[in-house]
Design an enzyme around this catalytic site. Structure first.
Site, mmCIF file in Angstrom:
data_model
loop_
_atom_site.group_PDB
_atom_site.id
_atom_site.type_symbol
_atom_site.label_atom_id
_atom_site.label_comp_id
_atom_site.label_asym_id
_atom_site.label_seq_id
_atom_site.Cartn_x
_atom_site.Cartn_y
_atom_site.Cartn_z
ATOM 1 N N TYR A 73 0.660 -1.484 0.157
ATOM 2 C CA TYR A 73 -0.086 -0.220 0.262
ATOM 3 C C TYR A 73 0.575 1.369 -0.420
ATOM 4 C CZ TYR A 73 -3.243 2.698 2.505
ATOM 5 O OH TYR A 73 -4.359 3.718 2.416
ATOM 6 N N LYS A 115 -11.842 -0.410 5.911
ATOM 7 C CA LYS A 115 -12.477 -1.113 5.070
ATOM 8 C C LYS A 115 -13.468 -1.501 5.568
ATOM 9 C CE LYS A 115 -9.735 1.290 2.811
ATOM 10 N NZ LYS A 115 -7.993 1.110 2.389
ATOM 11 N N ASP A 151 -0.648 -7.127 6.294
ATOM 12 C CA ASP A 151 -1.117 -6.699 5.906
ATOM 13 C C ASP A 151 -2.691 -7.360 5.238
ATOM 14 O OD1 ASP A 151 -2.968 -4.489 4.480
ATOM 15 O OD2 ASP A 151 -2.010 -3.418 4.823
HETATM 16 C C1 LIG Z 1 -6.860 1.729 3.471
HETATM 17 C C2 LIG Z 1 -5.649 0.825 3.662
HETATM 18 C C3 LIG Z 1 -4.789 1.161 4.444
HETATM 19 C C4 LIG Z 1 -4.734 2.271 5.216
HETATM 20 O O1 LIG Z 1 -5.824 2.715 6.308
HETATM 21 P P1 LIG Z 1 -6.469 3.790 6.461
HETATM 22 O O2 LIG Z 1 -7.190 3.620 7.587
HETATM 23 O O3 LIG Z 1 -6.849 4.570 5.751
HETATM 24 O O4 LIG Z 1 -4.851 4.591 7.270
HETATM 25 C C5 LIG Z 1 -3.931 -0.060 4.595
HETATM 26 N N1 LIG Z 1 -3.401 -1.726 4.125
HETATM 27 C C6 LIG Z 1 -3.788 -1.405 3.303
HETATM 28 C C7 LIG Z 1 -4.012 -1.998 1.987
HETATM 29 C C8 LIG Z 1 -5.222 -1.091 2.442
HETATM 30 O O5 LIG Z 1 -5.764 -0.416 1.139
#
Ligand SMILES: *Cc1c(COP(=O)(O)O)cnc(C)c1O
Length: 392
Positions: free
Chosen positions: A112, A209, A184
Site C-alpha cells: 500500500y 475498510k 497487511d
Molecule cells: C486503506 C488501506 C490501508 C490504510 O487504512 P487507513 O484506515 O485508510 O489508514 C492499509 N492497507 C491497505 C491494504 C489499505 O487498502
C-alpha cells in the site's frame, strides 16, 4: 487450509455474533456501552497507588475498546489486539513495535502506497534500513536477508496490482533468521484469512475498510502472536494512541455483519467480473479468486473467500483521455479513495513512481473497482454504458 476455526469448536459466523460481548456485565444489554472517558476514579489512595483496578485512565482502555479488541483477537487467533486511529497508524505502530536502530526491513514492492511513504520517511530517521522486494519471490525473499534483517512485511494481494504472496513460505524463511513477519491483511479481512495461525507475528487490518464497512470511520487493528505481543503492548502504551469510543462502537457494530456483507461483495464481484472479462475494452483482470489469476493457487490454499476489490487493465492502445472519459461517465460507481463500504467505487490506477522493483509499463492504463452491495445488474449496466461512451 490454515484456518483457526478448523481447530475451534465454534464456527466463524458464531464468533462474529458473540465475540467481545458479555451482556451480564452490563445489566443484560446485548451490546457493550459506549464509554466516553478520560478520568476514572479510584475508591482510595491505596488502590490508586497500586493501580489494581481494571480501568485506570481513558487512554489505557475502556469496556468499549476491550470489546472490539477481544472480538478481533478471537477472529485473528491472536494473543492480543490493539486498536489504532487508522489502518496506516496500525501499520506504523506495528513496525515500530518490532524494529530498532540498525535493523533491516523488507517490504514488498506491491505494498500500500502510504505504507511505503511511512517506511521511507519515518524509519530511516530512526536508523532502520528499508528495502523493497519483488512480491513474487515468496520464500526466495531470503536472498535479500542481511545479518540485520529483523522484519519482513507481507501484503496479499498487493495494493492496486493484486499479486498474491506465499505467506507460509515467507514465514518459514523469516523464522530461519528469527525475523518478525508483519502482514497487511486488509483485503481478506480476518474473516477470509487468519495470518497468525500461519505463523505471521503481526496481522494488520485497516478496519476502515470491511470491519467498519460503512465508509464512516477511520480505524486500524494490530493483532499479535504470543511472541510479538509483549513488545506491541509496550510500544503501544508509550505512543499515546487512543481511539474514540463512538468509532470503536461503529467498528464493533460493523463486525457483526462482516460475514453476510463479504459473502455478497464476493458474489457481486464474481458476477461483474463474469461480464467484464468478455468486454473487448478489457485486457486483463486482477483478482486472485479467478482461476486464470497467477495467484489463484495460493489464494485457494490460504484464503477462505475473496472480497469486492479487484483491478483490470484497459486493452493496449487505450488513451488517457479515453480512460478519463470512462471514469467520468460512471454514475453508480463513486470516484474516491478507500473501499470496503457498502457502495461501489472506482479509481484510475496510477503506478508512476509507486514501484521501485517491478517498474510498471508507463503506457498501461488500469482501473481499481470496489464492488459494493448494489444489485450487480445495475453495476454492470453502469460499467457498460461508461465503456461504450468512452472507449467504443
Ligand atoms: C486503506 C488501506 C490501508 C490504510 O487504512 P487507513 O484506515 O485508510 O489508514 C492499509 N492497507 C491497505 C491494504 C489499505 O487498502
Amino acid at each position: 487450509m490454515t484456518n483457526v476455526y478448523s481447530k475451534n469448536e465454534k464456527k466463524i459466523d458464531t464468533t462474529l455474533a458473540h465475540a467481545g460481548r458479555s451482556p451480564r456485565d452490563f445489566h443484560g444489554f446485548v451490546n457493550p456501552p459506549v464509554v466516553h472517558a478520560s478520568t476514572i476514579l479510584f475508591p482510595d489512595v491505596e488502590t490508586m497507588a497500586t493501580g489494581k483496578q481494571t480501568y485506570t485512565y481513558g487512554r489505557r482502555g475502556t469496556p468499549t475498546t476491550d470489546a472490539l479488541e477481544a472480538a478481533v483477537a478471537e477472529l485473528e487467533g491472536a494473543a492480543g489486539v490493539k486498536l489504532a486511529n487508522s489502518g496506516l497508524n496500525a501499520i506504523a505502530l506495528a513496525c515500530l513495535s518490532c524494529l530498532k536502530a540498525g535493523d533491516h526491513l523488507l517490504v514488498p514492492d506491491s505494498a500500500y502506497g502510504p505504507t511505503r511513504h511511512f517506511a521511507d520517511t519515518v524509519l530511516p530517521i530512526y536508523g532502520v534500513q528499508v528495502e523493497y522486494y519483488d512480491p513474487s519471490l515468496d520464500g526466495a525473499v531470503r536472498q535479500h536477508f542481511k545479518p540485520n534483517t529483523s522484519a519482513v512485511f507481507v501484503e496479499a494481494p498487493g495494493s492496486l496490482t493484486f499479486e498474491m504472496q506465499d505467506t507460509p513460505a515467507i514465514v518459514e524463511a523469516a523464522q530461519t533468521v528469527g525475523a518478525t513477519v508483519l502482514m497487511d491483511n486488509t483485503w481478506a479481512s480476518p474473516l477470509y484469512c487468519q495470518p497468525i495461525p500461519m505463523g505471521v507475528d503481526l496481522s494488520i487490518q485497516a478496519g476502515t475498510k470491511y470491519i467498519v464497512g460503512h465508509s464512516d470511520v477511520m480505524l486500524g487493528t494490530i493483532a499479535a502472536s504470543e511472541r510479538a505481543w509483549p513488545s506491541l503492548d509496550r510500544i503501544y502504551g508509550a505512543m499515546g494512541v487512543s481511539v474514540g469510543p463512538d468509532d470503536v462502537y461503529l467498528a464493533l457494530r460493523g463486525l457483526r455483519t462482516l460475514s453476510v456483507r463479504l459473502e455478497r461483495h464476493m458474489k457481486n464481484t464474481l458476477e461483474v467480473i463474469g461480464w467484464l472479462k468478455d468486454r473487448d475494452e478489457v485486457a486483463n483482470i486482477r483478482y486472485p479468486a479467478l482461476e486464470s489469476d497467477p495467484g489463484h493457487d495460493i489464494w485457494k490454499r490460504d484464503f477462505s473467500g475473496a472480497s469486492g476489490l479487484f483491478g483490470f487493465d484497459f486493452k493496449n492502445g487505450t488513451t488517457k483521455d479515453q480512460s478519463n472519459a470512462f471514469f467520468n461517465a460512471l454514475s453508480l460507481f463513486g470516484l474516491g479513495y478507500s473501499w470496503g463500504g457498502f457502495e461501489s467505487l472506482a479509481i484510475p490506477v496510477r503506478l508512476k513512481g509507486a514501484r521501485t522493483v517491478n517498474l510498471p509499463d508507463p503506457n498501461q492504463l488500469s482501473t481499481r473497482l470496489h464492488i459494493g452491495l448494489e444489485d450487480p445488474e445495475d453495476l454492470i449496466r453502469d460499467l457498460g454504458q461508461a465503456l461504450d461512451k468512452a472507449l467504443s
